[in-house]
Design a protein around this motif. Structure first.
Motif, mmCIF file in Angstrom:
data_model
loop_
_atom_site.group_PDB
_atom_site.id
_atom_site.type_symbol
_atom_site.label_atom_id
_atom_site.label_comp_id
_atom_site.label_asym_id
_atom_site.label_seq_id
_atom_site.Cartn_x
_atom_site.Cartn_y
_atom_site.Cartn_z
ATOM 1 N N HIS A 175 -14.900 -13.858 56.846
ATOM 2 C CA HIS A 175 -14.695 -15.296 57.034
ATOM 3 C C HIS A 175 -14.673 -16.150 55.778
ATOM 4 C CE1 HIS A 175 -15.575 -14.214 61.179
ATOM 5 N NE2 HIS A 175 -15.081 -15.379 61.526
ATOM 6 N N LYS A 184 -21.468 -17.597 67.601
ATOM 7 C CA LYS A 184 -20.736 -18.747 67.040
ATOM 8 C C LYS A 184 -19.932 -19.425 68.147
ATOM 9 C CE LYS A 184 -18.769 -16.150 63.957
ATOM 10 N NZ LYS A 184 -17.703 -15.775 63.036
ATOM 11 N N CYS A 234 -10.863 -13.699 60.940
ATOM 12 C CA CYS A 234 -10.640 -15.065 60.446
ATOM 13 C C CYS A 234 -10.213 -15.108 58.989
ATOM 14 C CB CYS A 234 -11.879 -15.919 60.680
ATOM 15 S SG CYS A 234 -11.857 -16.565 62.357
ATOM 16 N N GLY A 239 -11.285 -18.417 69.863
ATOM 17 C CA GLY A 239 -12.257 -17.367 70.133
ATOM 18 C C GLY A 239 -11.729 -15.965 69.911
ATOM 19 N N CYS A 240 -12.558 -15.046 70.325
ATOM 20 C CA CYS A 240 -12.460 -13.647 69.945
ATOM 21 C C CYS A 240 -11.620 -12.877 70.967
ATOM 22 C CB CYS A 240 -13.877 -13.088 69.945
ATOM 23 S SG CYS A 240 -15.134 -14.339 69.515
ATOM 24 N N SER A 299 -18.911 -14.088 70.470
ATOM 25 C CA SER A 299 -19.980 -14.230 69.475
ATOM 26 C C SER A 299 -20.895 -15.416 69.768
ATOM 27 C CB SER A 299 -19.360 -14.393 68.086
ATOM 28 O OG SER A 299 -18.780 -15.671 67.990
HETATM 29 S S1 MSK Z 1 -13.400 -13.827 63.690
HETATM 30 S S2 MSK Z 1 -16.038 -15.292 65.962
HETATM 31 S S3 MSK Z 1 -14.127 -12.523 66.548
HETATM 32 S S4 MSK Z 1 -12.661 -15.610 66.651
HETATM 33 FE FE1 MSK Z 1 -13.772 -15.739 63.410
HETATM 34 FE FE2 MSK Z 1 -12.600 -13.665 65.641
HETATM 35 FE FE3 MSK Z 1 -14.469 -14.567 67.223
HETATM 36 FE FE4 MSK Z 1 -15.128 -13.502 64.974
#
Ligand code: MSK
Ligand code: SF4
Length: 631
Positions: free
Chosen positions: A260, A560, A296, A451-452, A558
């Motif tokens: 990230h 997050k 990301c 999102g993921c 996540s």
């Molecule tokens: S990278 S938080 S898998 S969007 Fe941001 Fe992807 Fe979700 Fe990680």
């Protein structure tokens, strides 16, 4: 009408995965789907959020026979405490990421490794924060701005500065409801304190603190991260690139940057362009060095450099399974601890760079801003040296790759949408033309898909289906994170995707020359989406909760994402979830997250694990907003 060639199908995407699974079997490598089977069925207490281990009298699990933990906490208290801890962890992740970048800004210098690329954005932030700029060196201004930004984490009094960017109505709601966030660290610490054994057991107050902590993320840490990243590395602009595993090259040194934090990936991208290193790669028999992004990080480097994107979260193992990755180097967040072991089945070097993300089996090179460029060159050289160890018998690159148009931060969107008509153009640009298109019904509304991807459901399928159906219904989509990567892989991040659009959306896309899905960046950049919704609401003369704009996370996974969903709801926008939050063991918590928050912020979750049903829910929600506005 045949779909244009750039658009693929979910079946094709799944065929690529199957091909790589064969490669995994050939080298006896374990992948996430093996571990999904080993973990199934999942623990029902964990799924429902009703297992507590907040003290050593436990763990306590709630059942019909044992409705309270040893201390007397019930299912609602336990599920709410676990939920709030997830919000705190998610807020910490985005915010700590921002803090690191602020330190880099603080030490930026014309002679150093990190310079200021967007002076205008720095000056505008300095003005917003009343930092003197007249006659001053830009790096002195940067230091003052960074110091103020760093104080946002631990200032002893006051609330988050960026809150003043929200609509006046929103600020009033947050103040009246007692959820205006103080210092970022303060909100995280309060969340952890409240959830300590023997403190808050009333679920509603835990949910309220979740909202407050999340605003400290979306309107604090994440927004700081995005602003300062733009200042240091440039505000993204529209550019074309490619995405999916087909961007890996058979005859080049392939380096995957994953994670990230652009402080790391930007430097690796820069180092890979150094002639001395590209020449060195040629001496090793490669045609050059091919840097690609994942997760990301892919969004960050694609938006600023056009670096091609290998894929999203669940493709991190697949990248290594192609057998052509000389190095995967990672920084923070969403990195499978399984990767070093998988890399050992191939020649791939797996390098960690952050003290925040140490993984057994990895080569750790602790990245420091003072030595960043030299370290990045050393890392790239290590990858080049590894090219000769590639085993031809293990090589399997799926041919799939799609063209993608990326780089639509808020500034670019306003600029493009303002082209719908020129009648309202002012100096800064205006959302009025877009608002007029919504009022007229040419566009029904907009959805932020974020999102993921997640093996709890058919990976990527929900995203793909929801995106297509929304486009058909004249809904403009903005996307970030791994959701944006699904659009990339599918070929939907492209002008061709107008094939799927209803007549109104297609007309707008043609008129202002945009793809119907606008790529806004990484998951930290969902703060950009909050500013976009706020800009629309302000130009409309209403609050964010009134506009026909919503959030959707079809396959989130996540912590997050839990924090993000909370700050989107706090901003007054409904969030449509395709994965159920882990609170279903408490009826009160289910009510609080779907209905209870509406009494606080005017928005809540709508949860539906069937993507087609979720689309119906979204469309109904958008139409209800339109009706309430009288349009
Ligand atoms: S990278 S938080 S898998 S969007 Fe941001 Fe992807 Fe979700 Fe990680
Ligand atoms: Fe059990 Fe209460 Fe301790 Fe949680 S805090 S483990 S419910 S005794």
């Amino acid at each position: 009408m045949k779909p244009p060639e750039n658009i693929t199908t979910i079946e094709q995407m799944e065929a690529d995965n199957a091909m790589l699974k064969q490669n995994a079997c050939a080298v006896c490598a374990e992948t996430y789907d093996d571990r999904v089977k080993a973990q199934s069925p999942h623990c029902k207490f964990g799924e429902g959020g009703i297992c507590c281990k907040n003290c050593s009298m436990g763990p306590c699990r709630i059942t019909a026979k044992a409705p309270r933990g040893i201390c007397g906490a019930d299912a609602h208290a336990i599920a709410a405490r676990n939920y709030l801890r997830s919000v705190a962890a998610g807020t910490s992740s985005h915010s700590d990421h921002a803090r690191e970048i602020l330190h880099v800004l603080r030490n930026a210098s014309p002679e150093g490794n990190y310079k200021i690329r967007d002076e205008q954005k720095l000056l505008s932030l300095a003005k917003e924060w009343e930092v003197p700029t007249e006659g001053r060196d830009i790096y002195d201004i940067a230091r003052d701005v960074a110091d103020i930004g760093l104080m946002e984490f631990g200032k002893p009094e006051g609330t988050q500065r960026f809150v003043s960017r929200a609509t006046p109505e929103r600020q009033k709601v947050w103040a009246e409801q007692g959820i205006l966030p103080r210092a970022i660290d303060r909100e995280v610490v309060t969340a952890m304190h409240m959830t300590h054994m023997g403190n808050t057991a009333d679920a509603e107050f835990l949910v309220r603190q979740g909202l407050r902590t999340s605003i400290a993320n979306g309107w604090g840490g994440s927004m700081l991260g995005t602003e300062v990243t733009d200042i240091l590395f440039g505000t993204p602009t529209v550019r074309t690139t490619e995405g999916n595993l087909g961007v890996l090259e058979k005859d080049m040194v392939n380096i995957v940057v994953h994670g990230h934090d652009p402080v790391f990936s930007e430097m690796v991208v820069t180092a890979a362009e150094v002639k001395e290193l590209t020449d060195y790669a040629k001496t090793k028999g490669a045609k050059g060095i091919n840097i690609v992004g994942l997760c990301c990080t892919a969004n960050e480097v694609a938006m600023r450099h056009g670096v091609r994107m290998a894929g999203n979260f669940l493709q991190q193992e697949n990248a290594i399974l192609t057998g052509v990755v000389e190095m995967m180097c990672v920084d923070i967040q969403c990195i499978f601890p399984a990767l070093p072991q998988l890399a050992e089945c191939f020649h791939t070097k797996f390098v960690t760079s952050s003290p925040i993300a140490r993984i057994p089996g990895a080569t750790h090179i602790e990245f420091k801003p003072e030595t960043a460029f030299q370290q990045a060159k050393d890392i790239v050289k290590m990858a080049v040296d590894n090219y000769q160890n590639r085993e031809a018998s293990k090589v399997c690159i799926p041919p799939s790759k799609k063209n993608a148009v990326v780089g639509y931060p808020t500034e670019q969107i306003i600029k493009h949408l303002d082209g719908v008509t020129n009648s309202h153009v002012d100096e800064l640009g205006s959302y009025k033309p877009a608002i007029d298109a919504i009022k007229a019904g040419v566009l029904r509304g907009a959805v932020a898909i974020v999102g993921c991807n997640n093996p709890r459901v058919r990976p990527d399928y929900s995203h793909f289906e929801i995106m297509k159906e929304l486009l058909q219904n004249d809904i403009l989509i903005v996307a970030t994170g791994c959701a944006a990567q699904v659009a990339t892989k599918a070929g939907l991040l492209n002008y061709d995707a107008k094939y799927y659009c209803g007549a109104g959306l297609r007309r707008v896309c043609e008129l202002v020359h945009i793809p119907p899905i606008l790529h806004m960046g990484a998951c930290v950049d969902i703060s950009r989406m909050m500013l976009l919704a706020t800009g629309i609401a302000k130009d409309w003369g209403v609050d964010t909760t009134q506009i026909p704009v919503v959030g959707c996370a079809p396959e989130w996974m996540s912590e997050k994402a839990v924090s993000i969903a909370n700050y989107v709801v706090s901003t007054g926008l409904d969030v449509y979830l395709g994965i159920e939050p882990q609170v279903s063991g408490s009826a009160q918590m289910m009510e609080l997250i779907t209905e209870g928050t509406r009494k606080i912020t005017g928005a809540g979750y709508i949860i539906n694990t069937d993507p087609h049903e979720l689309v119906k829910n979204i469309l109904a929600g958008i139409e209800a907003k339109r009706t309430a506005l009288g349009i």
